[in-house]
Enzyme design. Sequence first.
Site, PDB file in Angstrom:
ATOM      1  N   GLU A 162       1.730  12.805 -10.662  1.00 21.82           N
ATOM      2  CA  GLU A 162       2.633  13.654 -11.449  1.00 21.82           C
ATOM      3  C   GLU A 162       3.206  12.885 -12.633  1.00 21.82           C
ATOM      4  O   GLU A 162       3.121  11.646 -12.667  1.00 21.82           O
ATOM      5  CB  GLU A 162       3.772  14.172 -10.562  1.00 21.82           C
ATOM      6  CG  GLU A 162       4.364  13.126  -9.672  1.00 21.82           C
ATOM      7  CD  GLU A 162       5.229  13.731  -8.569  1.00 21.82           C
ATOM      8  OE1 GLU A 162       6.388  13.323  -8.478  1.00 21.82           O
ATOM      9  OE2 GLU A 162       4.717  14.605  -7.844  1.00 21.82           O
ATOM     10  N   GLN A 165       3.643  -3.909  -6.933  1.00 26.95           N
ATOM     11  CA  GLN A 165       4.954  -3.823  -6.292  1.00 26.95           C
ATOM     12  C   GLN A 165       4.783  -3.644  -4.789  1.00 26.95           C
ATOM     13  O   GLN A 165       5.751  -3.629  -4.047  1.00 26.95           O
ATOM     14  CB  GLN A 165       5.728  -2.616  -6.841  1.00 26.95           C
ATOM     15  CG  GLN A 165       5.983  -2.675  -8.328  1.00 26.95           C
ATOM     16  CD  GLN A 165       6.475  -1.333  -8.841  1.00 26.95           C
ATOM     17  OE1 GLN A 165       7.658  -1.033  -8.821  1.00 26.95           O
ATOM     18  NE2 GLN A 165       5.556  -0.507  -9.292  1.00 26.95           N
ATOM     19  N   ASN A 166       3.534  -3.478  -4.362  1.00 26.72           N
ATOM     20  CA  ASN A 166       3.278  -3.183  -2.948  1.00 26.72           C
ATOM     21  C   ASN A 166       3.287  -4.447  -2.102  1.00 26.72           C
ATOM     22  O   ASN A 166       2.836  -5.500  -2.548  1.00 26.72           O
ATOM     23  CB  ASN A 166       1.932  -2.473  -2.783  1.00 26.72           C
ATOM     24  CG  ASN A 166       1.905  -1.156  -3.535  1.00 26.72           C
ATOM     25  OD1 ASN A 166       2.961  -0.623  -3.876  1.00 26.72           O
ATOM     26  ND2 ASN A 166       0.729  -0.642  -3.806  1.00 26.72           N
ATOM     27  N   ALA A 199      -5.253   8.431  -7.680  1.00 25.89           N
ATOM     28  CA  ALA A 199      -5.787   7.140  -8.123  1.00 25.89           C
ATOM     29  C   ALA A 199      -7.163   6.892  -7.512  1.00 25.89           C
ATOM     30  O   ALA A 199      -8.055   6.353  -8.170  1.00 25.89           O
ATOM     31  CB  ALA A 199      -4.830   6.018  -7.727  1.00 25.89           C
ATOM     32  N   CYS A 244      12.001 -18.503   6.671  1.00 29.61           N
ATOM     33  CA  CYS A 244      13.095 -18.915   7.551  1.00 29.61           C
ATOM     34  C   CYS A 244      14.420 -18.820   6.789  1.00 29.61           C
ATOM     35  O   CYS A 244      14.527 -19.287   5.652  1.00 29.61           O
ATOM     36  CB  CYS A 244      12.859 -20.344   8.033  1.00 29.61           C
ATOM     37  SG  CYS A 244      14.213 -20.919   9.069  1.00 29.61           S
ATOM     38  N   THR A 293       2.904   4.459  -9.576  1.00 29.70           N
ATOM     39  CA  THR A 293       4.293   4.008  -9.428  1.00 29.70           C
ATOM     40  C   THR A 293       5.221   5.010 -10.103  1.00 29.70           C
ATOM     41  O   THR A 293       4.899   5.537 -11.172  1.00 29.70           O
ATOM     42  CB  THR A 293       4.515   2.577  -9.965  1.00 29.70           C
ATOM     43  OG1 THR A 293       5.917   2.282  -9.926  1.00 29.70           O
ATOM     44  CG2 THR A 293       3.984   2.370 -11.368  1.00 29.70           C
ATOM     45  N   ASP A 349       1.864  -4.263   0.954  1.00 29.61           N
ATOM     46  CA  ASP A 349       0.975  -3.860   2.052  1.00 29.61           C
ATOM     47  C   ASP A 349      -0.293  -4.700   2.202  1.00 29.61           C
ATOM     48  O   ASP A 349      -1.077  -4.479   3.125  1.00 29.61           O
ATOM     49  CB  ASP A 349       0.613  -2.374   1.919  1.00 29.61           C
ATOM     50  CG  ASP A 349      -0.058  -2.043   0.596  1.00 29.61           C
ATOM     51  OD1 ASP A 349      -0.755  -2.902   0.037  1.00 29.61           O
ATOM     52  OD2 ASP A 349       0.118  -0.903   0.117  1.00 29.61           O
ATOM     53  N   CYS A 377      11.795 -19.435  13.558  1.00 29.85           N
ATOM     54  CA  CYS A 377      10.985 -20.372  12.770  1.00 29.85           C
ATOM     55  C   CYS A 377      10.379 -21.428  13.700  1.00 29.85           C
ATOM     56  O   CYS A 377      11.077 -22.005  14.532  1.00 29.85           O
ATOM     57  CB  CYS A 377      11.880 -21.032  11.726  1.00 29.85           C
ATOM     58  SG  CYS A 377      11.069 -22.317  10.779  1.00 29.85           S
ATOM     59  N   HIS A 392       6.911  -8.025  -5.090  1.00 23.97           N
ATOM     60  CA  HIS A 392       7.900  -7.794  -4.032  1.00 23.97           C
ATOM     61  C   HIS A 392       7.569  -8.500  -2.720  1.00 23.97           C
ATOM     62  O   HIS A 392       8.124  -8.153  -1.682  1.00 23.97           O
ATOM     63  CB  HIS A 392       8.067  -6.276  -3.799  1.00 23.97           C
ATOM     64  CG  HIS A 392       8.689  -5.584  -4.968  1.00 23.97           C
ATOM     65  ND1 HIS A 392       8.612  -4.221  -5.178  1.00 23.97           N
ATOM     66  CD2 HIS A 392       9.424  -6.071  -5.993  1.00 23.97           C
ATOM     67  CE1 HIS A 392       9.262  -3.913  -6.289  1.00 23.97           C
ATOM     68  NE2 HIS A 392       9.751  -5.007  -6.806  1.00 23.97           N
TER      69      HIS A 392
HETATM   70  P1  OAD Z   1       7.394   5.389  -5.227  1.00 24.50           P
HETATM   71  O1  OAD Z   1       7.311   5.954  -3.849  1.00 24.50           O
HETATM   72  O2  OAD Z   1       8.700   5.377  -5.923  1.00 24.50           O
HETATM   73  O3  OAD Z   1       6.382   6.157  -6.181  1.00 24.50           O
HETATM   74  C1  OAD Z   1       5.046   6.415  -5.817  1.00 24.50           C
HETATM   75  C2  OAD Z   1       4.381   7.069  -7.014  1.00 24.50           C
HETATM   76  O4  OAD Z   1       3.013   7.235  -6.702  1.00 24.50           O
HETATM   77  C3  OAD Z   1       4.938   8.445  -7.379  1.00 24.50           C
HETATM   78  O5  OAD Z   1       5.149   8.499  -8.785  1.00 24.50           O
HETATM   79  C4  OAD Z   1       3.816   9.419  -6.960  1.00 24.50           C
HETATM   80  O6  OAD Z   1       3.719  10.530  -7.847  1.00 24.50           O
HETATM   81  C5  OAD Z   1       2.598   8.525  -7.106  1.00 24.50           C
HETATM   82  N1  OAD Z   1       1.483   8.869  -6.217  1.00 24.50           N
HETATM   83  C6  OAD Z   1       1.536   9.281  -4.911  1.00 24.50           C
HETATM   84  N2  OAD Z   1       0.296   9.427  -4.418  1.00 24.50           N
HETATM   85  C7  OAD Z   1      -0.565   9.093  -5.408  1.00 24.50           C
HETATM   86  C8  OAD Z   1      -1.980   9.040  -5.527  1.00 24.50           C
HETATM   87  N3  OAD Z   1      -2.791   9.355  -4.506  1.00 24.50           N
HETATM   88  N4  OAD Z   1      -2.516   8.667  -6.711  1.00 24.50           N
HETATM   89  C9  OAD Z   1      -1.727   8.343  -7.771  1.00 24.50           C
HETATM   90  N5  OAD Z   1      -0.380   8.376  -7.721  1.00 24.50           N
HETATM   91  C10 OAD Z   1       0.202   8.749  -6.571  1.00 24.50           C
HETATM   92  O7  OAD Z   1       6.789   3.921  -5.142  1.00 24.50           O
HETATM   93  P2  OAD Z   1       6.868   2.713  -6.173  1.00 24.50           P
HETATM   94  O8  OAD Z   1       6.865   3.185  -7.580  1.00 24.50           O
HETATM   95  O9  OAD Z   1       5.839   1.727  -5.753  1.00 24.50           O
HETATM   96  O10 OAD Z   1      10.652  -1.826  -3.997  1.00 24.50           O
HETATM   97  O11 OAD Z   1       8.257   2.103  -5.873  1.00 24.50           O
HETATM   98  C11 OAD Z   1       8.572   0.914  -6.526  1.00 24.50           C
HETATM   99  C12 OAD Z   1       9.385   0.046  -5.664  1.00 24.50           C
HETATM  100  O12 OAD Z   1      10.499   0.783  -5.242  1.00 24.50           O
HETATM  101  C13 OAD Z   1       8.742  -0.399  -4.368  1.00 24.50           C
HETATM  102  O13 OAD Z   1       7.973  -1.547  -4.501  1.00 24.50           O
HETATM  103  C14 OAD Z   1       9.924  -0.664  -3.532  1.00 24.50           C
HETATM  104  C15 OAD Z   1      10.612   0.625  -3.842  1.00 24.50           C
HETATM  105  O14 OAD Z   1      11.821   0.885  -3.578  1.00 24.50           O
HETATM  106  C16 OAD Z   1      11.062  -2.730  -3.114  1.00 24.50           C
HETATM  107  O15 OAD Z   1      10.784  -2.687  -1.926  1.00 24.50           O
HETATM  108  C17 OAD Z   1      11.876  -3.827  -3.714  1.00 24.50           C
END
Ligand code: OAD
Length: 246
Positions: A218, A104-105, A234, A130, A191, A107, A150, A122
Site C-alpha cells: 500500500e 530493519q528485520n 514483494a 549479556c 516497510t 528474523d 551468560c 535492529h
Molecule cells: P511495519 O509492520 O510497520 O510495516 C510493514 C509494511 O510492509 C507495511 O507498509 C505493509 O503495507 C507492507 N507489506 C506487508 N506485506 C507486504 C508484502 N507482502 N509485500 C510488500 N509489502 C508488504 O514494519 P516495518 O516497517 O518493518 O522496529 O517496521 C519498522 C520497524 O518498526 C521494525 O523494525 C520494528 C518496528 O517497530 C524495532 O523493532 C526497533
Amino acid sequence: MAAIAADLQQAGLWLTESKRVAALTGAGISAESGVPTFRGKDGLWQGFKATDLATPQAFARDPKLVWNFYNWRRELLAPLQPNPAHKALIRLEEKIPQFSLITQNIDDLHRRAGSKNLVELHGNIWMVRCTRCHLVSRNEEVPLPELPACEECGGLLRPHVVWFGEQLDPTILDKAVAAIRSCDIMLVIGTSALVQPAASLAIVAKEQGARVVEINLEPTPYSHKLDLALQGKAGVLLPQLVERLE
Ligand code: OAD
C-alpha cells in the site's frame, strides 16, 4: 496491470544503469514467509502489543515476560524460510557491482537466503547479549530458559535487538548511511517507513541524487516523494523486477 508493467520496466532500466544499489527492507518482505508485521493486527501476543514488550522498561520490570515473548517469536521464526523476494535480492547482489542490503528485520531470513553485504539495523533474534559483561553471541536454542544466563559470567542475557526507545548501534547506522550516500538507486521494500532513523534513509538517498523506488502493498507517507512507488507483494514484484536484468 499495464501501469505496473511500465513501472517495472522503468525501474529495471534504472537498475541496469546502476553500479551501486542499496535496498532497505522491513517486515513486509518477510510477510509472505509467515512473519507477522509489526503494525498489522497479527502483531499481538497474548493481548500485548509488540511495541509494549520490546522495550527496556518492560525488560527491567518483568524479564520473564519479555523472554516468554521472545521465546514465542523464536519458535515462530525457527521453521520459516526465505521467500521469492529474499531470493530475488540474492540474484540482484550477484549482478550489481556494489550492492548493500539494509534491513530493519531481526528474523534472519536475508542471511538464510544467502545475502552477503547485509546491515541488520535492529539486530538479530538469534543473537543474545549479556546485561552484565555485554558479550554478544549467537544462540539458536528454542526455547531458551525463562531467564537465560551468560555462559561467561552468569549475568542475565537479553535479546541482541534494538528495542523501542533504544539507540541504534552508531557503527551499524554509519555503515547504512554510507551505503545510502553512495548509491545510484535505492529500493525501499515492505516497510511502513514510520520508524526513524530508517525512515529518513530514503530521503537521504533522494537528497544525494539517487533514484528511490518503493515496493509495498500500500502507499506509505513517503510514496509521493519517491521516483516510483510499486504497489503489490514483494514476493511477486521483486522477482519480476530482477528478471528484467537477466
Ligand atoms: P511495519 O509492520 O510497520 O510495516 C510493514 C509494511 O510492509 C507495511 O507498509 C505493509 O503495507 C507492507 N507489506 C506487508 N506485506 C507486504 C508484502 N507482502 N509485500 C510488500 N509489502 C508488504 O514494519 P516495518 O516497517 O518493518 O522496529 O517496521 C519498522 C520497524 O518498526 C521494525 O523494525 C520494528 C518496528 O517497530 C524495532 O523493532 C526497533
